[in-house]
Design an enzyme around this catalytic site. Structure first.
Site, PDB file in Angstrom:
ATOM      1  CG  ASP A  92      -2.236   1.132   1.027  1.00 39.28           C
ATOM      2  OD1 ASP A  92      -2.888   1.091   1.822  1.00 39.28           O
ATOM      3  OD2 ASP A  92      -2.222   1.483  -0.137  1.00 39.28           O
ATOM      4  CB  SER A  93       0.475   4.526  -1.547  1.00 40.74           C
ATOM      5  OG  SER A  93      -1.055   4.588  -1.280  1.00 40.74           O
ATOM      6  N   GLY A  94       0.750   4.042   1.946  1.00 38.42           N
ATOM      7  CA  GLY A  94       0.849   4.540   3.193  1.00 38.42           C
ATOM      8  C   GLY A  94      -0.179   5.475   3.611  1.00 38.42           C
ATOM      9  N   GLY A  95      -0.759   6.473   2.832  1.00 34.96           N
ATOM     10  CA  GLY A  95      -1.732   7.375   3.141  1.00 34.96           C
ATOM     11  C   GLY A  95      -2.680   6.748   3.995  1.00 34.96           C
ATOM     12  CG  PHE A  96      -6.039   3.208   4.688  1.00 36.05           C
ATOM     13  CD1 PHE A  96      -5.985   2.090   5.365  1.00 36.05           C
ATOM     14  CD2 PHE A  96      -7.485   3.623   4.399  1.00 36.05           C
ATOM     15  CE1 PHE A  96      -7.135   1.393   6.052  1.00 36.05           C
ATOM     16  CE2 PHE A  96      -8.331   3.040   4.982  1.00 36.05           C
ATOM     17  CZ  PHE A  96      -8.163   1.945   6.007  1.00 36.05           C
ATOM     18  CG  ASP A 146      -5.415   6.325  -1.632  1.00 34.43           C
ATOM     19  OD1 ASP A 146      -4.375   6.101  -1.078  1.00 34.43           O
ATOM     20  OD2 ASP A 146      -6.345   5.513  -1.603  1.00 34.43           O
ATOM     21  CD  GLN A 193     -10.085   6.790  -2.093  1.00 34.24           C
ATOM     22  OE1 GLN A 193     -11.414   6.716  -1.403  1.00 34.24           O
ATOM     23  NE2 GLN A 193      -9.064   6.001  -1.701  1.00 34.24           N
ATOM     24  N   GLY A 220     -11.812   3.544  -0.448  1.00 33.55           N
ATOM     25  CA  GLY A 220     -12.807   4.329   0.223  1.00 33.55           C
ATOM     26  C   GLY A 220     -13.497   3.390   0.612  1.00 33.55           C
ATOM     27  CG  ASP A 270      -6.416  -6.029   1.977  1.00 30.14           C
ATOM     28  OD1 ASP A 270      -6.821  -5.106   1.001  1.00 30.14           O
ATOM     29  OD2 ASP A 270      -6.246  -5.695   3.099  1.00 30.14           O
TER      30      ASP A 270
HETATM   31  N1  LIG Z   1      -4.370   3.268  -0.042  1.00 30.19           N
HETATM   32  C1  LIG Z   1      -5.605   2.699   0.291  1.00 30.19           C
HETATM   33  N2  LIG Z   1      -5.673   1.684   1.183  1.00 30.19           N
HETATM   34  C2  LIG Z   1      -6.770   1.407   1.585  1.00 30.19           C
HETATM   35  C3  LIG Z   1      -6.853   0.305   2.533  1.00 30.19           C
HETATM   36  C4  LIG Z   1      -5.736  -0.483   3.205  1.00 30.19           C
HETATM   37  C5  LIG Z   1      -5.441  -1.876   2.142  1.00 30.19           C
HETATM   38  C6  LIG Z   1      -4.028  -2.480   2.420  1.00 30.19           C
HETATM   39  C7  LIG Z   1      -3.023  -2.736   1.689  1.00 30.19           C
HETATM   40  C8  LIG Z   1      -1.832  -3.332   1.937  1.00 30.19           C
HETATM   41  C9  LIG Z   1      -1.438  -3.791   3.146  1.00 30.19           C
HETATM   42  C10 LIG Z   1      -2.564  -3.183   4.186  1.00 30.19           C
HETATM   43  C11 LIG Z   1      -3.542  -2.876   3.817  1.00 30.19           C
HETATM   44  C12 LIG Z   1      -8.101  -0.202   3.118  1.00 30.19           C
HETATM   45  N3  LIG Z   1      -8.380  -1.340   4.176  1.00 30.19           N
HETATM   46  C13 LIG Z   1      -9.928  -1.154   4.131  1.00 30.19           C
HETATM   47  N4  LIG Z   1     -10.216  -0.067   3.563  1.00 30.19           N
HETATM   48  C14 LIG Z   1      -9.288   0.610   2.636  1.00 30.19           C
HETATM   49  C15 LIG Z   1      -9.242   1.687   1.899  1.00 30.19           C
HETATM   50  C16 LIG Z   1      -8.005   1.852   1.401  1.00 30.19           C
HETATM   51  C17 LIG Z   1      -7.807   3.028   0.449  1.00 30.19           C
HETATM   52  O1  LIG Z   1      -8.865   3.700   0.135  1.00 30.19           O
HETATM   53  N5  LIG Z   1      -6.684   3.408   0.160  1.00 30.19           N
END
Ligand SMILES: Nc1nc2c(CCc3ccccc3)c3nc[nH]c3cc2c(=O)[nH]1
Length: 376
Positions: A92-96, A146, A193, A220, A270
């Protein structure tokens, strides 16, 4: 080096069975990707994760940049070598994770400034830095930076975050190309999103489709919204995405969420549920969920599922698992995590076969009925 490619094998209604190629091998879809946030799928050896049928594990930019550090992982040969997982890795990119774990300092169009939840040190994530970190980790499938906002939110707020994510999509794609991602056989996903606003979901999907990403993630969602809202957003979003690229629904979900989402055209999933629930004494089975903390299991000599090919489901009695859970033994987390991941992978394998046989509708009915019958 092979590029990140998608090949359709069969479809049954909107459900698709396909095969992705990445720099580290094949990914059979529909695919469930176990979460390995800190470079480990908790309580599992990597060859055990592989033996359950997983083709991909997930790593996390946020966690690994804070500890042990992306440059250190790169110096040690990258995340595949570091965690001894020679197959596909998605990060993942880290923002979440910043939104859910860190003390957010500042978010504007340049990026996100935050304090580490570990030691309070200050860090910045921009689209470019996130791609740089994912490249240092050596992820085969990478995510744009994102902004995923919590619902409920005003339509203006949802629109602002969705359009910021579109701007970050452009910058992520440029950074990914500049760092030679495609030439390394790596793939970058744009993330759709738009919250629960159909017009914004359509705008996000169409704009990302025009940018021609290697794959598309639906973001999202799985942030607490009801299942019918999630499925409604899928039905709005998926038709706007190219059919020849993979679709990854982030953070989903329960076995039922996954079956219903595959039925609508999602390829990759995931979720922390199977691993987290396993650590808390909960077993996922084809009979539904079994809570092994419950005293009703204390004298039950039966295994979780004698028809399973997973030793954790077949070779241990429920009485023993109940004992381990009550005693707080480490083996309870290991066996139940193993059982749960094996069950999720058997569900994915069953769907892949049903799609090829044109019997997905029947498979869905049988599976839902098995859970409804409950634990006999
Ligand atoms: N970048 C991003 N990640 C999300 C994750 C984490 C998934 C993830 C990826 C890789 C490793 C761990 C977690 C979400 N988990 C539940 N809902 C989520 C929404 C988003 C989202 O909108 N954007």
């Amino acid at each position: 080096m092979s590029r990140y490619t998608y090949r359709l094998i069969a479809s049954d209604g909107m459900a698709r069975r396909s095969e992705l190629t990445t720099a580290h091998g094949l990914v059979k879809t529909p695919a469930f990707m176990p979460v390995g946030t800190q470079g480990t799928v908790k309580a599992m050896y990597t060859d055990q994760v592989r033996a359950t049928g997983a083709d991909v594990v997930l790593g996390n930019t946020y966690h690994l940049m804070l500890r042990p550090g992306a440059e250190r992982v790169a110096r040690l040969g990258g995340l595949h070598r570091f965690m001894n997982w020679p197959h596909t890795i998605l990060t993942d990119s880290g923002g979440f994770q910043v939104m859910s774990l860190a003390q957010l300092r500042k978010l504007d169009e340049t990026g996100v400034k935050f304090r580490s939840h570990l030691d309070g040190s200050e860090h910045v994530l921009t689209p470019e830095r996130s791609i740089e970190i994912q490249g240092l980790l050596g992820a085969d499938i990478q995510m744009q930076l994102d902004e995923c906002i919590r619902l409920p939110a005003s339509e203006d707020e949802v629109a602002r975050a969705m359009r910021l994510s579109l701007a970050w999509a452009e910058r992520s794609k440029a950074a990914f190309a500049a760092m030679g991602g495609p030439e390394k056989g790596q793939g970058l996903h744009g993330i759709v999103q738009g919250g629960d606003v159909k017009s914004l979901r359509i705008e996000s999907a169409r704009e990302l489709a025009a940018m021609d990403f290697g794959g598309y993630s639906i973001g999202g969602l799985a942030v607490g919204e009801p299942q019918d809202v999630m499925l409604d957003m899928l039905e709005t979003t998926l038709p706007e995405l190219p059919e020849t690229k993979p679709r990854y629904l982030m953070g989903v979900g329960t076995p039922e969420d996954i079956v219903e989402s595959v039925a609508r055209g999602v390829d990759m999933f995931d979720c922390v549920l199977p691993t987290r629930a396993g650590r808390h004494g909960l077993a996922y089975t084809r009979f539904g969920k079994i809570n092994l903390k419950n005293a009703r299991h204390a004298d039950d000599p039966r295994p979780l599922d004698e028809t399973s090919n997973c030793p954790a489901a077949r070779d241990y009695s429920r009485a023993y698992l109940h004992h381990l859970v009550k005693a707080g033994e480490a083996l309870s987390m290991m066996l139940l995590t193993w059982n749960n991941l094996a069950y999720y992978q058997s569900l994915m394998a069953g769907m892949r076969e049903a799609i090829s046989a044109g019997t997905f509708a029947g498979f869905r009915e049988e599976t839902l009925a098995g859970w409804a019958r409950g634990d006999i």
